[in-house]
Write an enzyme that holds these catalytic residues in place. Structure first.
Site, mmCIF file in Angstrom:
data_model
loop_
_atom_site.group_PDB
_atom_site.id
_atom_site.type_symbol
_atom_site.label_atom_id
_atom_site.label_comp_id
_atom_site.label_asym_id
_atom_site.label_seq_id
_atom_site.Cartn_x
_atom_site.Cartn_y
_atom_site.Cartn_z
ATOM 1 N N ALA A 73 0.852 -1.185 0.000
ATOM 2 C CA ALA A 73 0.000 0.000 0.000
ATOM 3 C C ALA A 73 0.891 1.239 0.000
ATOM 4 C CB ALA A 73 -0.878 -0.016 1.245
ATOM 5 N N GLY A 112 0.539 -5.182 0.714
ATOM 6 C CA GLY A 112 -0.511 -5.188 -0.294
ATOM 7 C C GLY A 112 -0.038 -5.753 -1.627
ATOM 8 N N GLU A 115 -0.435 -9.255 -1.307
ATOM 9 C CA GLU A 115 -1.876 -9.543 -1.259
ATOM 10 C C GLU A 115 -2.486 -9.557 -2.672
ATOM 11 O OE1 GLU A 115 -2.425 -6.530 1.860
ATOM 12 O OE2 GLU A 115 -3.600 -8.063 2.920
ATOM 13 N N GLU A 135 3.516 -5.627 7.326
ATOM 14 C CA GLU A 135 2.639 -4.596 7.910
ATOM 15 C C GLU A 135 2.871 -4.406 9.397
ATOM 16 O OE1 GLU A 135 1.732 -6.813 5.680
ATOM 17 O OE2 GLU A 135 0.325 -5.962 4.235
#
Ligand code: 3H9
Length: 711
Positions: A73, A112, A115, A135
């Protein structure tokens, strides 16, 4: 599912797609690291929509441009108003695709980014790939389905290990875990990805959704892994918020449907996102990168460093030698006689022998490293080195004598560095004919382990020498902070002040054990008196004696530590200090005799002891640290508050989730800190003088963060 796929006006999308045969090649190109900012999210969702709608597309291949797949992210978006589409929705959209989606990974596939890969139907990685769910290091949990998909794909134990450690793993390990399906035979990620996609198409490989994977089918084993992780995390996470939430999410993956589990993940992710720990950890992440960007590192070209000399083979010199050897450089160590040289070499060897004993190094690897270490009792051996680091006894005369020798023997252009902790480096530089080459490189003990390197910049040093120091830090995998010359530079100068505040608290009524406990509860691994016992009380004692003559006679001086040192109680190495260490114990126990000495000292000083809560202790401790931190910025010893933060995070055990003392001050509110200082000043105005910078910021209604501008 309809997602917002409209690109931002006026900007080309960072996600492009083109048809390669039957494969839609989707490229994420968002320098520097392909972070998943809003335009990337929109672009990815749009690419999937396009693939679904275009009959010519039979499969989708996602790759990253540049050095990475996708690093996660966009951390800069955290704390700002969310923009759609949200990343979990983009991942779900990818997974829901009716046409196979393949992720081809090179470089970082983190957070992310991984992910996105987990939501894809097939995954390939090439050598050099770094996969992970880091994270937790930002106070978060994988919030785009990672906590639900990873355990289903690779099992609860492996997923928890990945998410709780935040570690990066390579392609082969990912293959072993089942995190990827294939490792490419070359590092050409595009060619490997396209070939894999074509193979899958030829084999009519179906869409294969991770949400349906069976990694949690062995329920009892999964539950046991979760229970073990919960117990271990409770023990080790020292007040951190997100690790236990990660465990909760995996429990949800086991107990709930995929959709419910995702809702649980979302709820807990938002709690983490809103936590001050997330803000502190993200501040630390950017501050660590920002400190590298000094004015000199930007403008001047570093000198080449191929060979290094180290003067002094004591604990510090040997530690520095190990740090340099570990970076792959040859080291020439100088000592005054053969016996000292042998001792220095033995210090170095001891570090590697320790690694061998732990199974982390082979004797052959040690031999190969030591082949790069040479020693001499003559400075002439340094004639050709590119950089010398002096680590001899901390006394100006001794240092200047070493520098006179270096001035005599070193080639022109060699960088001459001192590892002094507090001496005036301008005076050292002025004592040689080439002050432009003299700089401070202040390592922290043990020098091969501690990450911080204070780069101390004297007045006459040339910019390329400063740039060289920053380049060297990178090679040594240290975090460099630029500091100006003053007594103690950034770290030790501020340390001296809050340590004094702790001594005042002790004499005023708090026991050393209570102070240590309060400091540990705040998040430090150790309290200040435990640190004294570990480092050796004699070190501080010697400094105090040296400074006695110049101490302001009006300043309060607490003598408790001197009383212990006079008895030879120097800490762990003598079996007792502030604590008792019976039979070589490494964890101390409180000592009633120390408490008696403290009481006697209070009486001698005419002090009626008061009681302090942990909170009251920390208010004084932190106010002292923040106030001196502000002075250090005010006097331009530190470039910005964030440089102070990084110093304390990497050199002094400051709890990372609090972001550093200056970031912490902002979270408390500078007006509150100033009010505390003014209150304390009523008792001791000489010690508690508000920093002019703190006063100015409070008057302007500003905070330290406002001074953290890029240089
Ligand atoms: C996440 O993904 C949450 C999701 O689960 C859920 C969401 C709903 N964003 O380190 P470098 C910048 S959390 C924005 O010097 P390297 C960095 O600041 C995220 N910017 O390079 C620097 O900028 P500048 C999980 C980022 O080659 C530049 O890129 N991901 C981000 O030594 C170069 O960085 C992570 O925690 C980012 N995500 O190392 C991974 N990442 O040039 C964090 C980097 O202005 N990143 N920047 O100073 C890393 O670990 C390293 O950057 C990486 C590259 C290994 C990728």
């Amino acid at each position: 599912m309809a997602l917002d796929t409209a690109a931002s006006p006026h900007s080309a999308s960072p996600v492009t797609h083109e048809l390669r045969g039957k494969v839609l090649l989707v490229t994420v190109d968002n320098p520097p690291v392909n972070a998943l900012g809003v335009d990337v999210r929109r672009g990815l969702a749009a690419a999937i929509e396009h693939a679904e709608a275009d009959a010519a597309v039979q499969a989708v291949l996602i790759v990253g441009a540049g050095r990475n797949f996708i690093a996660g992210a966009d951390i800069r978006e955290f704390g700002k108003p969310p923009q759609s589409p949200a990343l979990p929705d983009v991942c779900n959209r990818i997974e829901a695709s009716h046409k196979p989606v393949i992720a081809a990974i090179h470089g970082a596939a983190l957070g992310g980014g991984l992910e996105i890969a987990l939501a894809s139907h097939y995954r390939l990685a090439v050598a050099g790939a770094k996969l992970g769910l880091p994270e937790v290091q930002l106070g978060l949990l994988p919030g785009a389905g990672g906590t639900q998909r990873a355990p289903r794909l690779i099992g609860a134990e492996a997923a928890l290990s990945l998410m709780l450690s935040g570690k990066h793993i390579g392609a082969q390990e990912a293959l072993k875990l089942g995190l990827v399906d294939r490792v490419g035979s070359s590092d050409d990620v595009l060619a490997e990805g396209l070939a894999y996609a074509q193979e899958l198409l030829a084999a009519h490989a179906p869409v294969r959704r991770t949400r349906d994977a069976q990694g949690l089918a062995e329920r009892a084993a999964a539950q046991a892994a979760i229970d073990a992780a919960r117990a271990d995390t409770t023990k080790k996470s020292r007040g951190l918020f997100s690790p236990l939430k990660i465990v909760d999410c995996v429990q949800a993956a086991l107990d709930q449907s995929f959709e419910e589990g995702q809702r649980t993940e979302r709820k807990l992710f938002v709690e983490c996102l809103d936590s001050p720990q997330r803000a502190g950890l993200v501040h630390a992440f950017f501050a660590e990168r920002e400190v590298q960007k000094t004015p000199e590192a930007k403008t001047a070209k570093p000198r080449a460093i191929e060979t290094v000399g180290v003067v002094g083979g004591g604990t510090m010199g040997a530690g520095i030698a190990v740090a340099v050897l570990d970076a792959g450089l040859p080291v020439t160590m100088i000592e005054r006689d053969d016996a000292s040289l042998a001792r220095g070499r033995a210090h170095v060897e001891k570090v590697y022998d320790g690694l061998i004993a732990k199974g982390r190094m082979t004797p052959e690897a040690k031999a190969a490293i030591l082949a790069r270490l040479s020693g001499s009792t003559s400075y002439d051996a340094l004639a050709q080195v590119d950089l010398v680091i002096e680590a001899v006894f901390e006394e100006m005369g001794v240092k200047q004598a070493v520098f006179a020798e270096l001035d005599r023997v070193c080639k022109s252009g060699a960088v001459l560095a001192t590892n002094t902790s507090y001496l005036d480096i301008d005076a050292i530089a002025n004592s040689v004919k080439r002050p432009q080459d003299v700089i401070g490189l202040h390592f922290f003990s043990p020098a091969n382990i501690m990450k911080l390197l204070e780069v101390v910049v004297p007045k006459q040093v040339s910019a390329d020498v400063v740039a060289t120091a920053f380049e060297l830090a990178k090679k040594l995998r240290k975090v460099p902070v630029r500091a100006g010359v003053c007594d103690g530079f950034i770290g030790n100068r501020v340390l001296a002040v809050y340590r004094t505040a702790a001594d005042h608290l002790m004499e005023d009524g708090a026991s050393p054990y209570q102070i240590d406990k309060a400091v540990r509860e705040f998040g430090y691994p150790m309290g200040p008196y435990q640190v004294v016992d570990l480092a050796g009380g004699d070190i501080g004692w010697a400094t105090r004696k040296r400074r006695a003559a110049t101490r302001d006679p009006k300043a309060r001086y607490v003598q408790i530590a001197d009383r212990l040192c006079e008895r030879g109680w120097f800490g762990q190495k003598t079996g007792r200090g502030f604590y008792l260490y019976p039979d070589g114990a490494r964890v101390g126990t409180p000592d009633p005799e120390v408490e008696a000495i403290v009481r006697t000292e209070r009486e001698r000083a005419g002090i009626e002891p008061r009681s302090f809560t942990s909170e009251q202790i920390m208010r004084r401790y932190m106010a002292a640290m923040i106030n001196e931190g502000a002075n250090v910025v005010h006097e331009k010893i530190a470039l910005r508050p964030l440089d102070v933060d990084v110093t304390f995070l990497y050199g002094y055990g400051f709890p990372r989730h609090r972001g550093g003392p200056m970031h912490y001050a902002d979270t408390v509110g500078l007006a509150n800190v100033l009010a505390d200082i003014r209150e304390f000043a009523k008792e001791d105005p000489l010690f508690w003088k508000p920093s002019p910078l703190l006063v100015e910021l409070v008057e302007r209604g500003a905070n330290f963060a406002s001074l953290n501008q890029p240089l």
